[in-house]
Design an enzyme around this catalytic site. Sequence first.
Site, short mmCIF file in Angstrom:
data_model
loop_
_atom_site.label_atom_id
_atom_site.label_comp_id
_atom_site.label_asym_id
_atom_site.label_seq_id
_atom_site.Cartn_x
_atom_site.Cartn_y
_atom_site.Cartn_z
N HIS A 47 -15.37 -1.40 -3.00
CA HIS A 47 -14.33 -0.37 -3.05
C HIS A 47 -13.48 -0.57 -4.32
O HIS A 47 -13.47 -1.66 -4.91
CB HIS A 47 -13.42 -0.48 -1.83
CG HIS A 47 -14.07 -0.05 -0.55
ND1 HIS A 47 -13.36 0.11 0.61
CD2 HIS A 47 -15.36 0.24 -0.25
CE1 HIS A 47 -14.17 0.50 1.57
NE2 HIS A 47 -15.40 0.58 1.07
N GLU A 49 -10.34 -1.01 -4.76
CA GLU A 49 -9.36 -2.10 -4.67
C GLU A 49 -10.02 -3.45 -4.87
O GLU A 49 -9.48 -4.31 -5.59
CB GLU A 49 -8.69 -2.09 -3.28
CG GLU A 49 -7.97 -0.82 -2.95
CD GLU A 49 -8.81 0.15 -2.12
OE1 GLU A 49 -8.23 0.80 -1.23
OE2 GLU A 49 -10.03 0.27 -2.38
N CYS A 77 -8.35 0.52 3.24
CA CYS A 77 -8.98 0.27 4.54
C CYS A 77 -8.66 -1.18 4.96
O CYS A 77 -8.07 -1.95 4.20
CB CYS A 77 -10.49 0.47 4.44
SG CYS A 77 -11.34 -0.78 3.45
N CYS A 80 -10.11 -3.97 2.55
CA CYS A 80 -9.34 -4.10 1.31
C CYS A 80 -7.96 -4.68 1.58
O CYS A 80 -7.46 -5.50 0.81
CB CYS A 80 -9.24 -2.75 0.62
SG CYS A 80 -10.84 -2.16 0.02
#
Length: 143
Positions: A47, A49, A77, A80
């Site tokens: 992701h 992040e 999420c 993360c």
Amino acid sequence: MRHALQLAAHARDAEDEVPVGAVLVLAGEVAGLGWNRNITLHDPSAHAEIQALRAAGAKLANHRLAGATLYVTLEPCSMCAMAMIHARLGRVVYAAPDPKTGAAGSVFDTLIDPRHNHRIEVAGGLLGEESARLLRDFFRARR
């Protein structure tokens, strides 16, 4: 956040990824950049992040990013959020909320949960409509 939105557009345009971008700032300097790459890298953890955290950790030669601020175009999420807690970030600023999997207040409150030994300041909504439009348009085009 504008830089994070540019990275989100890059994810969409260059790699046909879900348009999410992240910029990690420490001591007034950009320490890490990231955009969604989980499809491109065949990596469910890639992701935006996580990419920004990895880049900052490599640049600073440290897994702890104490006091850093992460700007991200979509509410993080749970995966993360926990990585941010382990990195000891100081603050997370996100644009659009994620009503399905958000872990910064929408569905879960992972970043500020008192059961963790570290909590992160959270601010949401910065350029939220711009980010939400980018995501909406991306998914509409795919249907």
